[in-house]
Design an enzyme around this catalytic site. Structure first.
Site, PDB file in Angstrom:
ATOM      1  N   ASP A   1      56.272  72.671  84.490  1.00 52.60           N
ATOM      2  CA  ASP A   1      56.727  71.760  83.454  1.00 52.60           C
ATOM      3  C   ASP A   1      55.598  70.707  83.337  1.00 52.60           C
ATOM      4  O   ASP A   1      54.705  70.672  84.187  1.00 52.60           O
ATOM      5  CB  ASP A   1      58.045  71.142  83.961  1.00 52.60           C
ATOM      6  CG  ASP A   1      58.498  69.958  83.161  1.00 52.60           C
ATOM      7  OD1 ASP A   1      58.884  70.152  82.018  1.00 52.60           O
ATOM      8  OD2 ASP A   1      58.459  68.829  83.702  1.00 52.60           O
TER       9      ASP A   1
ATOM     10  N   ASP B   1      55.805  66.939  81.589  1.00 51.12           N
ATOM     11  CA  ASP B   1      56.234  65.543  81.734  1.00 51.12           C
ATOM     12  C   ASP B   1      57.013  65.352  83.037  1.00 51.12           C
ATOM     13  O   ASP B   1      57.945  66.116  83.341  1.00 51.12           O
ATOM     14  CB  ASP B   1      57.146  65.125  80.567  1.00 51.12           C
ATOM     15  CG  ASP B   1      56.391  64.992  79.255  1.00 51.12           C
ATOM     16  OD1 ASP B   1      55.150  65.051  79.251  1.00 51.12           O
ATOM     17  OD2 ASP B   1      57.061  64.817  78.216  1.00 51.12           O
TER      18      ASP B   1
ATOM     19  N   ASP C   1      55.496  61.514  75.445  1.00 44.25           N
ATOM     20  CA  ASP C   1      55.900  60.876  74.178  1.00 44.25           C
ATOM     21  C   ASP C   1      56.189  59.392  74.421  1.00 44.25           C
ATOM     22  O   ASP C   1      55.710  58.525  73.684  1.00 44.25           O
ATOM     23  CB  ASP C   1      57.171  61.534  73.611  1.00 44.25           C
ATOM     24  CG  ASP C   1      56.906  62.916  73.021  1.00 44.25           C
ATOM     25  OD1 ASP C   1      55.727  63.326  72.964  1.00 44.25           O
ATOM     26  OD2 ASP C   1      57.883  63.577  72.618  1.00 44.25           O
TER      27      ASP C   1
ATOM     28  N   ASP D   1      58.364  70.733  76.836  1.00 43.00           N
ATOM     29  CA  ASP D   1      58.922  70.182  75.604  1.00 43.00           C
ATOM     30  C   ASP D   1      58.076  69.003  75.098  1.00 43.00           C
ATOM     31  O   ASP D   1      58.486  68.275  74.207  1.00 43.00           O
ATOM     32  CB  ASP D   1      60.386  69.772  75.849  1.00 43.00           C
ATOM     33  CG  ASP D   1      61.142  69.462  74.569  1.00 43.00           C
ATOM     34  OD1 ASP D   1      60.574  69.658  73.469  1.00 43.00           O
ATOM     35  OD2 ASP D   1      62.297  69.006  74.651  1.00 43.00           O
TER      36      ASP D   1
ATOM     37  N   ASP E   1      61.316  69.109  86.570  1.00 40.32           N
ATOM     38  CA  ASP E   1      62.076  67.912  86.941  1.00 40.32           C
ATOM     39  C   ASP E   1      63.340  67.711  86.104  1.00 40.32           C
ATOM     40  O   ASP E   1      64.273  67.046  86.539  1.00 40.32           O
ATOM     41  CB  ASP E   1      61.222  66.651  86.736  1.00 40.32           C
ATOM     42  CG  ASP E   1      61.042  66.364  85.257  1.00 40.32           C
ATOM     43  OD1 ASP E   1      60.357  67.159  84.584  1.00 40.32           O
ATOM     44  OD2 ASP E   1      61.642  65.389  84.745  1.00 40.32           O
TER      45      ASP E   1
HETATM   46  C1  LIG Z   1      68.022  66.367  72.012  1.00 40.98           C
HETATM   47  C2  LIG Z   1      66.646  66.087  72.505  1.00 40.98           C
HETATM   48  N1  LIG Z   1      66.424  64.952  73.179  1.00 40.98           N
HETATM   49  C3  LIG Z   1      65.218  64.691  73.621  1.00 40.98           C
HETATM   50  C4  LIG Z   1      64.198  65.558  73.391  1.00 40.98           C
HETATM   51  C5  LIG Z   1      62.847  65.281  73.842  1.00 40.98           C
HETATM   52  N2  LIG Z   1      62.574  65.540  75.200  1.00 40.98           N
HETATM   53  C6  LIG Z   1      63.498  65.886  76.097  1.00 40.98           C
HETATM   54  S1  LIG Z   1      62.812  66.122  77.616  1.00 40.98           S
HETATM   55  C7  LIG Z   1      61.287  65.723  77.019  1.00 40.98           C
HETATM   56  C8  LIG Z   1      60.109  65.753  77.893  1.00 40.98           C
HETATM   57  C9  LIG Z   1      59.823  67.164  78.043  1.00 40.98           C
HETATM   58  O1  LIG Z   1      58.583  67.486  78.537  1.00 40.98           O
HETATM   59  P1  LIG Z   1      58.574  68.516  79.743  1.00 40.98           P
HETATM   60  O2  LIG Z   1      59.309  69.729  79.279  1.00 40.98           O
HETATM   61  O3  LIG Z   1      57.117  68.761  79.955  1.00 40.98           O
HETATM   62  O4  LIG Z   1      59.210  67.815  80.897  1.00 40.98           O
HETATM   63  C10 LIG Z   1      61.329  65.443  75.694  1.00 40.98           C
HETATM   64  C11 LIG Z   1      60.150  65.061  74.873  1.00 40.98           C
HETATM   65  C12 LIG Z   1      64.457  66.732  72.662  1.00 40.98           C
HETATM   66  N3  LIG Z   1      63.479  67.615  72.401  1.00 40.98           N
HETATM   67  N4  LIG Z   1      65.681  66.961  72.203  1.00 40.98           N
HETATM   68 MG   LIG Z   2      59.618  67.383  82.714  1.00 36.68          MG
END
Ligand SMILES: Cc1ncc(C[n+]2csc(CCOP(=O)(O)O)c2C)c(N)n1
Ligand SMILES: [Mg+2]
Length: 276
Positions: free
Chosen positions: A9, A11, A20, A95, A177
């Site tokens: 993963d 973030d 973000d 994400d 995480d």
């Molecule tokens: C409904 C909803 N709420 C919030 C978010 C945004 N979001 C959720 S976790 C995250 C970090 C993920 O990065 P990683 O996967 O690298 O931990 C982000 C940017 C979304 N896409 N949809």
């Molecule tokens: Mg993450």
């Protein structure tokens, strides 16, 4: 070839924050973002914020400079380099968006360690960063109610698992995480490993649903433990891979148990030892 695929993963796993949120905080857009979030989905809103930055005269270089300062634990890059040197295939499933991930990993010199990065697409057009959802949820839903509408990491893992079977690779080590890492964790097999970050949402979900998790679980708390635990797990996976009649019993390590005491870890062979 080790026959091992390490899936990270991004973030709060490779970096110490959400990319973000880091960019929004550093550009003073956090308040505006959270004012609009009740009426817009995350990805289009992040795209809108990038438009806002462009209108304010902020350049791509300004964003790159912010990304280059993203907090990262000093042992995370050495951990990535060590896993790569041992012949593991490294991938990212995130994400976050590709532009943020690529910029940060290039800055730290490890972009080329990764054979695949699966994340929300992004591209620069006339000095403005455009961000799109990985899954086009306006066209169709991916149908998974554990995951956000723009990305089901479980479906991504399923695709990777199918390609691994075809390429003769044996094991997945998955590090994550967040809530979005739970769905792919459920897809891991009993020959795989799951490395949830302690005191983050995935670890809680794994502890509460341990009966649903087939993979062997090894928690970690920070970049130092990530390095140590990852090299230990790779070492173990290589050992198991070389023993065709392997009948090692599966041991599930509760990620709530606290850090693995150093003296319970098998000593690393010289080739795997952690650089000082
Ligand atoms: C409904 C909803 N709420 C919030 C978010 C945004 N979001 C959720 S976790 C995250 C970090 C993920 O990065 P990683 O996967 O690298 O931990 C982000 C940017 C979304 N896409 N949809
Ligand atoms: Mg993450």
């Amino acid at each position: 070839m080790a026959g091992i695929v390490v899936i990270f993963d991004f973030d709060s796993t490779i970096i110490e924050c959400d990319s973000d949120n880091w960019v929004l905080d550093e550009t003073g857009l956090t308040e505006k973002f959270y004012q609009l979030l009740p009426s817009m989905a995350w990805n289009p809103l992040m795209d809108k914020m990038m438009n806002e930055l462009h209108s304010q005269g902020k350049t791509i270089q300004d964003i790159v400079e912010i990304l280059n300062r993203t907090p990262m634990h000093p042992r995370t890059v050495p951990a990535i380099e060590a896993a790569y040197s041992l012949g593991c295939h490294l991938k990212i499933v995130s994400d976050a968006n590709i532009f943020f991930i690529e910029t940060i990993l290039k800055h730290h010199g490890v972009w080329n360690c990764f054979s695949e990065v699966i994340a929300n697409p992004s591209h620069v057009n006339e000095g403005r960063l455009n961000i799109c959802p990985y899954h086009d949820y306006l066209k169709s839903s991916h149908g998974c109610n554990l995951c956000p509408p723009n990305m089901c990491k479980g479906l991504v893992i399923e695709r990777i698992q199918n390609s691994l079977a075809a390429a003769g690779k044996k094991k997945i080590i998955y590090l994550g995480d967040g809530n979005g890492d739970f769905c792919p964790s459920l897809r891991l097999k009993d020959s795989d490993y799951l490395m949830p970050r302690k005191d983050f949402p995935l670890c809680d979900l794994v502890s509460k649903n341990s009966n649903k998790i087939k993979a062997e679980v090894h928690g970690w708390r920070d970049g130092k433990e990530l390095e140590h635990v990852l090299l230990h797990v790779i070492n173990k996976a290589i050992g198991e891979g070389s023993n065709i009649n392997n009948s090692t019993q599966k041991v599930s390590v509760d990620c709530k148990m606290g850090p693995i005491p150093i003296d319970t870890l098998q000593p690393l062979p010289k080739a795997l030892s952690v650089p000082q």
